[in-house]
Design an enzyme around this catalytic site. Structure first.
Site, PDB file in Angstrom:
ATOM      1  N   LYS A 198     -13.759 -10.159  35.781  1.00 45.67           N
ATOM      2  CA  LYS A 198     -15.224 -10.118  35.924  1.00 45.67           C
ATOM      3  C   LYS A 198     -15.815 -11.511  35.824  1.00 45.67           C
ATOM      4  CE  LYS A 198     -16.037  -7.063  32.703  1.00 45.67           C
ATOM      5  NZ  LYS A 198     -14.609  -6.907  32.389  1.00 45.67           N
ATOM      6  N   CYS A 238     -25.543   1.879  21.853  1.00 45.75           N
ATOM      7  CA  CYS A 238     -24.284   1.137  21.814  1.00 45.75           C
ATOM      8  C   CYS A 238     -23.895   0.720  20.402  1.00 45.75           C
ATOM      9  CB  CYS A 238     -24.496  -0.075  22.726  1.00 45.75           C
ATOM     10  SG  CYS A 238     -23.155  -1.228  22.808  1.00 45.75           S
ATOM     11  N   MET A 239     -24.723  -0.101  19.778  1.00 41.39           N
ATOM     12  CA  MET A 239     -24.337  -0.702  18.498  1.00 41.39           C
ATOM     13  C   MET A 239     -25.084  -0.132  17.304  1.00 41.39           C
ATOM     14  SD  MET A 239     -22.037  -2.522  19.703  1.00 41.39           S
ATOM     15  CE  MET A 239     -21.474  -2.925  18.065  1.00 41.39           C
ATOM     16  N   MET A 289     -16.962   2.006  21.050  1.00 43.21           N
ATOM     17  CA  MET A 289     -17.833   3.157  21.305  1.00 43.21           C
ATOM     18  C   MET A 289     -17.229   4.517  20.935  1.00 43.21           C
ATOM     19  SD  MET A 289     -20.606   1.950  21.973  1.00 43.21           S
ATOM     20  CE  MET A 289     -20.383   0.349  21.234  1.00 43.21           C
ATOM     21  N   GLY A 303     -20.526  -4.665  22.341  1.00 44.15           N
ATOM     22  CA  GLY A 303     -20.358  -4.464  23.770  1.00 44.15           C
ATOM     23  C   GLY A 303     -20.949  -5.557  24.632  1.00 44.15           C
ATOM     24  N   GLN A 304     -22.230  -5.796  24.468  1.00 43.62           N
ATOM     25  CA  GLN A 304     -22.927  -6.677  25.399  1.00 43.62           C
ATOM     26  C   GLN A 304     -22.907  -8.126  24.911  1.00 43.62           C
ATOM     27  OE1 GLN A 304     -26.567  -4.574  27.308  1.00 43.62           O
ATOM     28  NE2 GLN A 304     -26.391  -3.711  25.264  1.00 43.62           N
TER      29      GLN A 304
END
Ligand SMILES: Nc1nc2c(c(=O)[nH]1)N[C@H]1C(S)=C(S)[C@@H](COP(=O)(O)OP(=O)(O)OC[C@H]3O[C@@H](n4cnc5c(=O)[nH]c(N)nc54)[C@H](O)[C@@H]3O)O[C@H]1N2
Ligand SMILES: Nc1nc2c(c(=O)[nH]1)N[C@H]1C(S)=C(S)[C@@H](COP(=O)(O)OP(=O)(O)OC[C@H]3O[C@@H](n4cnc5c(=O)[nH]c(N)nc54)[C@H](O)[C@@H]3O)O[C@H]1N2
Ligand code: SF4
Ligand SMILES: [Mo]
Length: 754
Positions: free
Chosen positions: A87, A176-177, A345, A382-383
């Protein structure tokens, strides 16, 4: 010849890490050499950070004639030491896609027409003013992202909370978090992991639960692989209802029934206590106990575990034999070994997400496998900037900058003073959490919503339920591409500068704050999101408190919010120079910042030994948590459990990775992955289309059988990146009572042949 996913990964794979760790060839997730699609030498290389995951790899961006021509790993960045995953290398291709928006769009009579910035901003201003006048502060919301830069959330937060008096500021980290945040807050009194990636190189036992590290954090995975190669005694245990790529280096696998983690984690505590693996000295000095409402004793906690979590109970729930559960606990707690738990997750996106987080921390606290190099609890973020731009900036409905709370009057005073705003204007009650915010678009209570750097019409659970709400709300969408599922519902679409077209700061999983330089100009009239927000603040009449002329001005004000807190950040000049600095910075000027928190001498706030100073009694809390089932387990009518997740190549809703031809060739569509026995029983084969039906909606997906992973029987794994096949029409919006994070990972479905 068809270009398969295997070919794709092969073509990308230059690293020898996995091969030398004994993994099957051709499946290496990382590369050590840049793919330069144009083979053009760059004129200049600009230091930055990868746009995608929370790993936070340093990149060097190659620019020629004002275009990004190549991206390579930054060899001087300690996170990735020059490595990137696919990516990262394909980032140049997302910059020039045909559907970049270059002018603001306004919806007129159901059709988008191009408009000037002035016209678009005037319309937004008028609608927000009307709404605030008629319906009050709660009628206007902001929904942001863990992918914005720090300044973007900071400015939006200040405008909404400080000026409008609305705490309806949320963001996708809620999806998410949030459970990890609540876990850290309740157990340690302070958010974010206390360890760092450096711990990987000191760890003897990796307990990986609910994380497909190889696909979702590939470069971190490569560090683990490398470490194991150099230290073959390193044990890797993976607890996950689906066998996936990370299992290639696993020494043991615990393929329990999805949703039964609490039983496993509780029974591990049972065995640890019964077999004497506890660290009484550490417990005596640094731990206290709670039943969730009141303090309890160590004896009470032991009693709770004895009554609620026998290995036999856990075995019955999870399908894992008692002896394997006992072995798991022994491996985890082996004396003299350093143990790290990594999770993502599979643990957080659950209605018992906070309990599961607490129960992971519990295991480390009762064994003393914490606060030592290589021994720590480490939630993977995640981000790229969920930590930096949302958790630290306070971009959720209950938070203020610098790990402060809206409900705390002293915190409101402190922040209003820095903001130059009136503290009396700030609302003391938290705003609506994400699912409630979107529910209020359906009920009509929320009149205006500004969505920035996220695609909720696609990424929310039970998404189609919320689409009519998006349709009727006055919706502003700041986006880089159009149309997306969300921008279609917009009344105004604002063209956003993307990644290296603007300056910014990201904060990654290990508390590392990293500066990203601007490398090229945005296309057409696209502007950095922060410019649109500051412009809006001025038009709304708050120009005086938004005097910023540069990114650095915003940073310097934000810095004041962190001074004297547990998350003191670095100066702008230092960030520009460094390859990331880990907070708290305090006395660590000129270094990489703090390594392990709560331990001297690393943590500047600790004088000696270990000190959980963020809790009033300086002790971390071990919680007695009851066994809790998922909101929706399979039954007669909906006999399968559906879990949803990621593949290495794609990013979320695919607006970016969908622009890379090689990625699209390798993984062209979302898919549903079955266990072969279930497939035989259902009479379906590879490539068939099936309809997954839940209580909320349906989705049709092509079938894959035991590839790329192997779900246990009764479990279906689906990717959710494709807009045309909307998996989130099916998922449940049931949330954790404490964190309000939805249970993306588990819902009940039936399978129909199409
Ligand atoms: N390639 C890629 N990488 C990404 C992203 C991306 O979109 N693409 N997104 C980033 C973001 S924002 C995030 S949050 C992370 C997510 O990273 P991960 O959480 O690692 O990825 P997922 O595939 O969502 O799910 C992880 C695992 O949860 C397991 N699981 C399902 N049910 C259960 C259960 O009941 N218990 C347990 N213990 N596990 C269960 C699944 O089998 C799966 O292996 O990835 C980040 N990195
Ligand atoms: N079924 C299912 N659903 C899930 C999950 C799951 O595991 N299963 N995971 C959840 C999780 S963990 C997460 S984090 C969310 C993520 O969900 P989203 O945040 O909705 O997904 P993204 O595709 O990352 O959306 C980012 C958007 O911002 C745009 N963009 C990119 N750069 C910029 C920029 O600089 N400025 C602006 N204004 N826009 C920009 C992109 O084009 C894209 O449309 O999804 C959640 N949804
Ligand atoms: S591991 Fe994450 S941060 Fe690193 S290159 Fe891949 S997507 Fe980017
Ligand atoms: Mo996420």
């Amino acid at each position: 010849m068809k270009f398969s996913r295997r070919d794709f990964i092969k073509a990308c794979a230059v690293s020898t890490a996995l091969v030398s760790a004994g993994c099957s060839s051709g499946r290496q997730p990382v590369q050590s050499k840049p793919i330069d699609p144009t083979k053009t030498e760059a004129d200049k290389w600009v230091k930055s950070v990868c746009r995608y995951c929370g790993t936070g790899c340093g990149v060097m961006i190659g620019v020629k004639n004002g275009k990004v021509v190549a991206v390579k790993g930054d060899p001087d960045n300690p996170v990735n030491k020059g490595l990137l995953c696919a990516k990262g290398y394909y980032l140049p291709q997302i910059m020039t896609a045909k559907d970049r928006i270059t002018k603001p769009l306004i919806k007129k009579d159901g059709k988008f027409v191009e408009a000037s910035w002035d016209e678009a901003m005037e319309l937004i201003t008028q609608r927000f003013k009307e709404s605030l006048d008629q319906y009050g502060p709660a009628s206007v919301g902001f929904y942001g992202s863990g992918q914005t830069s720090v300044d973007e959330t900071y400015v939006a937060n200040k405008l909404w909370k400080g000026c409008f008096g609305s705490n309806n500021v949320e963001g996708n980290p809620r999806l998410c978090m949030a459970s990890a945040v609540a876990g850290y807050m309740t157990t340690f009194g302070a958010d974010e992991p206390m360890g760092t990636y450096d711990d990987f190189e000191h760890c003897d036992v990796f307990f990986i639960i609910g994380s497909n590290t190889a696909e979702a954090h590939p470069v971190l995975f490569s560090r683990i692989v490398d470490h194991k190669r150099k230290n073959p005694g390193t044990k890797i245990i993976i607890a996950d209802p689906r066998r996936h790529r990370s299992h290639e280096i696993a020494d043991s696998a615990i393929p329990f029934i999805a949703g039964t983690d609490l039983a496993i984690l509780g029974a591990m505590a049972y065995v640890i206590i019964e077999e004497g693996f506890t660290d009484e000295e550490f417990i005596k000095n640094h731990v206290c106990f709670s039943d969730g409402a009141n303090p309890i004793t160590w004896e009470d906690y032991k009693q709770h575990i004895k009554e609620s979590y026998t290995p036999e109970f856990a075995s019955a729930k999870s399908s894992i034999p008692v002896q394997e559960i006992r072995k798991l606990a022994r491996d985890f707690a082996e004396p003299g070994k350093n143990t790290m738990t990594l999770w993502c997750m599979g643990i957080n996106q659950r209605v018992a997400g906070v309990f599961a987080n607490n129960m992971i921390h519990n295991l480390h606290l009762i064994t003393g496998k914490i606060c030592k190099p290589g021994s720590t609890t480490f939630s993977l973020t995640g981000q790229p900037s969920a930590c930096g731009s949302v958790r630290e900036v306070g971009g959720l409905s209950h938070l203020l900058p610098g790990h402060r709370l809206v409900a705390n009057a002293a915190h409101r005073e402190q922040i209003a003073k820095i903001w130059g705003t009136d503290p009396a204007k700030m609302a003391p009650a938290p705003g609506w959490h994400t699912m409630e915010l979107f529910r209020r678009t359906v009920t009509g209570d929320l009149k205006c919503l500004w969505v920035m750097c996220t695609n909720p019409a696609h990424s929310l659970p039970n998404a189609t339920f919320y689409h009519p709400g998006l349709e009727q709300t006055f919706l502003v969408v700041s986006e880089t591409y159009h149309p997306t599922l969300t921008s279609k519902y917009a009344d105004v679409v604002l063209p956003a500068a993307l990644w290296c077209e603007k300056e910014g700061v990201y904060g990654n999983t290990e508390r590392r704050t990293q500066h990203m330089a601007k490398a090229i100009e945005p296309p057409g009239e696209a502007r950095p999101d922060v410019d649109a927000l500051i412009d809006f603040a001025h038009r709304m009449g708050y120009g005086e408190v938004f005097p910023y002329k540069s990114f650095e001005d915003v940073w310097n004000e934000y810095l004041k919010c962190t001074t004297g807190t547990d998350m003191e950040l670095a100066s702008y000049a230092a960030l520009k120079e460094a390859h990331g600095i880990r907070w708290p910075v305090k006395d660590h000027i000129g270094t990489e910042g703090t390594g392990m928190r709560f331990v001297a001498p690393d943590d500047p706030y600790v004088k000696e030994g270990v000190d959980f100073y963020a809790r009033p009694n300086h002790r971390a809390q071990v919680f007695a948590r009851p066994y809790t089932e998922p909101a929706e387990m399979p039954d007669k009518e909906y006999p399968f459990c559906l879990t949803t997740g990621r593949v290495l190549e794609h990013w979320h809703t695919d607006t970016m990775t969908g622009k890379c031809p090689a990625i699209m060739k390798a993984v062209p569509t979302s898919f549903a992955e079955f266990n072969s026995k279930d497939a035989t029983q259902l009479g379906i084969k590879e490539g068939d289309i099936v309809r997954l039906v839940s209580r909320r909606g349906t989705v049709e997906l092509p079938v894959k059988i035991e590839r790329p992973g192997i779900p246990r029987r009764g479990l279906i794994f689906a990717t959710w990146f494709e807009a045309e096949r909307l998996v989130n029409a099916v998922t449940t919006d049931a949330v954790d009572a404490a964190s309000k994070e939805p249970e993306f990972k588990i819902c009940a479905v039936r399978v129909e042949k199409v």
